[in-house]
Design a protein around this motif. Sequence first.
Motif, PDB file in Angstrom:
ATOM      1  N   GLU A 124       0.834  -1.216   0.000  1.00 18.96           N
ATOM      2  CA  GLU A 124       0.000   0.000   0.000  1.00 18.96           C
ATOM      3  C   GLU A 124       0.866   1.263   0.000  1.00 18.96           C
ATOM      4  OE1 GLU A 124      -3.240   0.259  -0.631  1.00 18.96           O
ATOM      5  OE2 GLU A 124      -3.171  -1.915  -0.887  1.00 18.96           O
ATOM      6  N   GLU A 125       1.940   1.243   0.758  1.00 20.81           N
ATOM      7  CA  GLU A 125       2.844   2.399   0.801  1.00 20.81           C
ATOM      8  C   GLU A 125       3.444   2.673  -0.583  1.00 20.81           C
ATOM      9  OE1 GLU A 125       7.278   3.198   2.520  1.00 20.81           O
ATOM     10  OE2 GLU A 125       5.874   2.284   3.927  1.00 20.81           O
ATOM     11  N   ASP A 126       3.931   1.614  -1.237  1.00 25.90           N
ATOM     12  CA  ASP A 126       4.533   1.785  -2.568  1.00 25.90           C
ATOM     13  C   ASP A 126       3.488   2.148  -3.610  1.00 25.90           C
ATOM     14  OD1 ASP A 126       7.057   1.260  -1.557  1.00 25.90           O
ATOM     15  OD2 ASP A 126       7.114  -0.807  -2.271  1.00 25.90           O
ATOM     16  N   LYS A 127       2.319   1.562  -3.504  1.00 24.80           N
ATOM     17  CA  LYS A 127       1.235   1.863  -4.439  1.00 24.80           C
ATOM     18  C   LYS A 127       0.896   3.356  -4.388  1.00 24.80           C
ATOM     19  CE  LYS A 127      -3.543   0.624  -5.301  1.00 24.80           C
ATOM     20  NZ  LYS A 127      -4.709  -0.111  -4.851  1.00 24.80           N
ATOM     21  N   THR A 128       0.764   3.881  -3.187  1.00 23.60           N
ATOM     22  CA  THR A 128       0.465   5.303  -3.007  1.00 23.60           C
ATOM     23  C   THR A 128       1.632   6.171  -3.468  1.00 23.60           C
ATOM     24  OG1 THR A 128      -0.994   4.799  -1.164  1.00 23.60           O
ATOM     25  CG2 THR A 128      -0.169   7.056  -1.299  1.00 23.60           C
ATOM     26  N   PHE A 129       2.837   5.773  -3.118  1.00 28.23           N
ATOM     27  CA  PHE A 129       4.018   6.550  -3.501  1.00 28.23           C
ATOM     28  C   PHE A 129       4.138   6.644  -5.025  1.00 28.23           C
ATOM     29  CE2 PHE A 129       8.427   7.082  -4.707  1.00 28.23           C
ATOM     30  CZ  PHE A 129       8.812   8.170  -3.941  1.00 28.23           C
ATOM     31  N   TYR A 156      -4.767  -0.746  -9.513  1.00 30.29           N
ATOM     32  CA  TYR A 156      -5.367   0.549  -9.203  1.00 30.29           C
ATOM     33  C   TYR A 156      -6.794   0.613  -9.732  1.00 30.29           C
ATOM     34  CZ  TYR A 156      -0.601   2.221  -8.254  1.00 30.29           C
ATOM     35  OH  TYR A 156       0.650   2.406  -7.739  1.00 30.29           O
ATOM     36  N   ASN A 157      -7.666   1.313  -8.994  1.00 32.71           N
ATOM     37  CA  ASN A 157      -9.020   1.546  -9.488  1.00 32.71           C
ATOM     38  C   ASN A 157      -8.981   2.717 -10.480  1.00 32.71           C
ATOM     39  OD1 ASN A 157      -9.317   4.076  -8.089  1.00 32.71           O
ATOM     40  ND2 ASN A 157      -9.892   2.961  -6.221  1.00 32.71           N
ATOM     41  N   GLU A 158     -10.119   3.054 -11.055  1.00 34.70           N
ATOM     42  CA  GLU A 158     -10.171   4.088 -12.095  1.00 34.70           C
ATOM     43  C   GLU A 158      -9.698   5.459 -11.594  1.00 34.70           C
ATOM     44  OE1 GLU A 158     -10.657   3.775 -15.411  1.00 34.70           O
ATOM     45  OE2 GLU A 158     -10.676   1.623 -14.993  1.00 34.70           O
ATOM     46  N   ASP A 159     -10.098   5.837 -10.392  1.00 40.76           N
ATOM     47  CA  ASP A 159      -9.676   7.134  -9.834  1.00 40.76           C
ATOM     48  C   ASP A 159      -8.163   7.165  -9.609  1.00 40.76           C
ATOM     49  OD1 ASP A 159     -12.284   8.060  -9.849  1.00 40.76           O
ATOM     50  OD2 ASP A 159     -12.665   7.469  -7.765  1.00 40.76           O
ATOM     51  N   GLU A 160      -7.639   6.067  -9.093  1.00 41.12           N
ATOM     52  CA  GLU A 160      -6.194   5.981  -8.860  1.00 41.12           C
ATOM     53  C   GLU A 160      -5.426   5.995 -10.178  1.00 41.12           C
ATOM     54  OE1 GLU A 160      -6.111   3.400  -4.716  1.00 41.12           O
ATOM     55  OE2 GLU A 160      -6.325   2.340  -6.622  1.00 41.12           O
ATOM     56  N   LEU A 161      -5.968   5.319 -11.187  1.00 38.88           N
ATOM     57  CA  LEU A 161      -5.322   5.320 -12.505  1.00 38.88           C
ATOM     58  C   LEU A 161      -5.283   6.722 -13.088  1.00 38.88           C
ATOM     59  CD1 LEU A 161      -6.558   2.077 -14.308  1.00 38.88           C
ATOM     60  CD2 LEU A 161      -4.220   2.662 -13.699  1.00 38.88           C
ATOM     61  N   ALA A 162      -6.328   7.493 -12.854  1.00 41.83           N
ATOM     62  CA  ALA A 162      -6.348   8.877 -13.346  1.00 41.83           C
ATOM     63  C   ALA A 162      -5.216   9.681 -12.712  1.00 41.83           C
ATOM     64  CB  ALA A 162      -7.689   9.533 -13.066  1.00 41.83           C
ATOM     65  N   LEU A 163      -5.004   9.502 -11.424  1.00 43.06           N
ATOM     66  CA  LEU A 163      -3.887  10.173 -10.745  1.00 43.06           C
ATOM     67  C   LEU A 163      -2.545   9.641 -11.233  1.00 43.06           C
ATOM     68  CD1 LEU A 163      -5.112  10.350  -7.034  1.00 43.06           C
ATOM     69  CD2 LEU A 163      -4.698  12.266  -8.582  1.00 43.06           C
ATOM     70  N   LEU A 164      -2.478   8.332 -11.416  1.00 43.80           N
ATOM     71  CA  LEU A 164      -1.246   7.699 -11.876  1.00 43.80           C
ATOM     72  C   LEU A 164      -0.860   8.207 -13.273  1.00 43.80           C
ATOM     73  CD1 LEU A 164       0.756   5.437 -10.983  1.00 43.80           C
ATOM     74  CD2 LEU A 164      -0.651   3.862 -12.301  1.00 43.80           C
ATOM     75  N   GLY A 165      -1.852   8.415 -14.123  1.00 47.85           N
ATOM     76  CA  GLY A 165      -1.597   8.761 -15.502  1.00 47.85           C
ATOM     77  C   GLY A 165      -1.494  10.255 -15.804  1.00 47.85           C
ATOM     78  N   ARG A 166      -1.527  11.085 -14.783  1.00 45.38           N
ATOM     79  CA  ARG A 166      -1.494  12.542 -15.044  1.00 45.38           C
ATOM     80  C   ARG A 166      -0.184  13.005 -15.622  1.00 45.38           C
ATOM     81  NH1 ARG A 166      -0.889  14.405  -8.740  1.00 45.38           N
ATOM     82  NH2 ARG A 166      -0.484  12.284  -8.218  1.00 45.38           N
TER      83      ARG A 166
END
Length: 166
Positions: A124-129, A156-166
């Motif tokens: 979870e820590e690395d996923k968020t980082f 990652y869920n859709e919202d997290e993917l949006a943040l990941l892909g910015r």
Amino acid sequence: MKRITICAATILISTYVQAQSLNLNHVRRDFNKGVKNEDLCEKYYKTLEKEADTPIEKGYEAAFHMFMAKHTSNPLKKMSYFNGGKKLLEKQITNNPNNVELRFIRLCIQYYVPSYLGYSSKVEEDKTFVMNNLYKMPDEDTKDIIYNYLKGAKMYNEDELALLGR
């Protein structure tokens, strides 16, 4: 005649050495294939073991070291490969805690490794980082490789993917 033979041998040796040299973009591209493909895994494991110099290269060396555990039937070798790779990866992350690519490598390994190995405490820590820092990477190609891998991994869920892909 002797000169031609020596010259030809020198060309062949230098071509072989160049062919074996480390290409980090190829390593990144084939990262997810190392677990499944024993020949590919062994190739990268040996090349990285000899040539890895940077923390990121050593991170991939650690990953392929752990992947080698999948390709041996000897339980002692399995644990040796896994623990040796884990130790090397943790050392790189300890020395470079803000390196997105190293944290990506650990995330991928911890996410998929069997729980009985007890190596999942930083998922979870690395996923968020990674989600909060991937966009800061200056190398667009590497960023795309990591993003596409994580998108396909369904971590990652859709919202997290949006943040990941910015």
